[in-house]
Design an enzyme around this catalytic site. Structure first.
Site, PDB file in Angstrom:
ATOM      1  N   ARG A 236      10.343  36.810  18.305  1.00 47.49           N
ATOM      2  CA  ARG A 236      11.559  36.405  18.991  1.00 47.49           C
ATOM      3  C   ARG A 236      12.373  35.543  18.030  1.00 47.49           C
ATOM      4  O   ARG A 236      11.817  34.808  17.213  1.00 47.49           O
ATOM      5  CB  ARG A 236      11.245  35.612  20.266  1.00 47.49           C
ATOM      6  CG  ARG A 236      10.704  36.455  21.414  1.00 47.49           C
ATOM      7  CD  ARG A 236      11.786  37.316  22.037  1.00 47.49           C
ATOM      8  NE  ARG A 236      11.350  37.993  23.243  1.00 47.49           N
ATOM      9  CZ  ARG A 236      10.835  39.216  23.281  1.00 47.49           C
ATOM     10  NH1 ARG A 236      10.662  39.893  22.155  1.00 47.49           N
ATOM     11  NH2 ARG A 236      10.475  39.762  24.432  1.00 47.49           N
ATOM     12  N   GLU A 265      21.185  36.803  20.002  1.00 48.13           N
ATOM     13  CA  GLU A 265      21.510  38.237  19.930  1.00 48.13           C
ATOM     14  C   GLU A 265      22.600  38.605  20.934  1.00 48.13           C
ATOM     15  O   GLU A 265      22.624  38.065  22.045  1.00 48.13           O
ATOM     16  CB  GLU A 265      20.243  39.055  20.208  1.00 48.13           C
ATOM     17  CG  GLU A 265      19.165  38.863  19.150  1.00 48.13           C
ATOM     18  CD  GLU A 265      17.878  39.610  19.473  1.00 48.13           C
ATOM     19  OE1 GLU A 265      17.850  40.358  20.479  1.00 48.13           O
ATOM     20  OE2 GLU A 265      16.897  39.445  18.743  1.00 48.13           O
ATOM     21  N   HIS A 283      17.017  44.404  16.573  1.00 45.05           N
ATOM     22  CA  HIS A 283      15.941  44.345  17.571  1.00 45.05           C
ATOM     23  C   HIS A 283      15.465  45.754  17.944  1.00 45.05           C
ATOM     24  O   HIS A 283      15.488  46.157  19.111  1.00 45.05           O
ATOM     25  CB  HIS A 283      16.421  43.591  18.811  1.00 45.05           C
ATOM     26  CG  HIS A 283      15.292  42.975  19.585  1.00 45.05           C
ATOM     27  ND1 HIS A 283      15.418  41.800  20.293  1.00 45.05           N
ATOM     28  CD2 HIS A 283      13.998  43.365  19.785  1.00 45.05           C
ATOM     29  CE1 HIS A 283      14.277  41.505  20.891  1.00 45.05           C
ATOM     30  NE2 HIS A 283      13.390  42.443  20.596  1.00 45.05           N
TER      31      HIS A 283
END
Length: 319
Positions: A236, A265, A283
């Protein structure tokens, strides 16, 4: 059994698909065979639904749970569940599952791919060729060999174990940090990440994001890793102090980074765009057709087990 309108009664269990507008559950049509689905907390079914599928990073908060008084199961579609209020679920007697091993191999592959790319400058070399610089400038700067590197894995869970297995095959040595030492694991264990960094050429971050692991990669850890060290993050974004990482990279205080996740993000620090020793990815580590298929199987298996009062396939266990 027929209703008074001569319609067949639908005995499929009711399941809420909880998702942000930008996130959809892949292969959702497979679920319809087994479950009745709806996707609104405002729906009349919300008061009676007992199971919820949480898609991607969609938050499950105390307020969410207030809308679902009968809820007894949250089925996560990711390995990490930092977006789910686990303490509140526990307080209310709500079981929580994650993706289990469904994404582990894909994420491990991606971590190794990012590492190879950063060390051997693959993406940067591609840009060098495409921009027409090869005929003008000649040879491109050399990259580094992967074999022989000392790899420090932060979080030796399902994903971290798969990463280790792959990198041992490349001739790397592996050490790790986790909340606890794993008795069955032969890799050297470091109780804190700073000491792991001191003894590593590369840190690969793949632990769960919790209050304890937030910014686990901080200024001190980056300093310990040093100018020749590399960071790979497939966990993360907030596991790494992003502002400090940007400064270290811009100032040449670490060797490079491969990043699939970021703190805010989809916003990525613009300072990273011009750096050839940084590989950026939106991601995508889990995203293959095979992982979506495996994830669907895990979700269906957890839901079926729940409604049949059997043990859940992948109850969440914090690394």
């Amino acid at each position: 059994m027929a209703t008074k309108d001569n319609e067949v009664e639908d005995h499929r269990p009711l399941v809420l698909i909880h998702h942000l507008p930008s996130f959809k559950l892949p292969l959702q049509d497979r679920l319809i065979t087994h479950f009745r689905l709806f996707d609104s907390l405002a729906s009349p079914e919300a008061s009676s639904v007992r199971a919820l599928i949480c898609v991607g990073p969609t938050p499950v908060t105390a307020d969410t749970l207030d809308h679902l008084p009968s809820l007894r199961l949250v089925v996560g579609s990711s390995a990490g569940l930092d977006h789910v209020d686990l303490a509140e679920c526990r307080r209310r007697g709500i079981a929580v599952t994650n993706s289990g091993d469904a994404n582990s191999e894909n994420v491990a592959d991606y971590a190794v791919a990012l590492l190879l790319d950063v060390l051997r400058r693959v993406s940067a070399a591609d840009r060098f060729v495409r921009s027409g610089l090869w005929p003008q400038m000649g040879e491109y700067p050399l990259g580094c060999k992967l074999g022989g590197k000392r790899i420090g894995i932060v979080g030796l869970g399902s994903i971290g174990s798969e990463v280790a297995k792959r990198l041992v095959a490349f001739g790397c040595t592996v050490a790790y940090n986790s909340r606890n030492k794993k008795p069955s694991v032969l890799y050297p264990y470091y109780a804190n990440v700073h000491d792991l960094a001191v003894n590593s050429d590369v840190l690969i971050v793949c632990c769960a994001l919790t209050n304890e692991t937030h910014h686990i990669i901080n200024k001190d850890v980056l300093t310990a890793l040093g100018r020749e060290g590399f960071i790979i993050n497939v966990g993360r974004g907030a596991l790494v102090d992003e502002k400090e990482l940007v400064q270290f990279l811009v100032q040449g205080e670490i060797g490079g980074a491969g990043l699939d996740v970021f703190e805010n993000e989809p916003n990525v620090p613009k300072e990273l765009f011009a750096l050839d020793n940084v590989v950026l990815s939106p991601h995508l580590a889990i995203s293959t057709p095979e992982s979506f298929e495996a994830l669907n199987e895990v979700i269906i298996a957890n839901l079926k087990a729940f409604f049949l009062s059997k043990p859940l396939l992948s109850p969440f266990q914090q690394e």
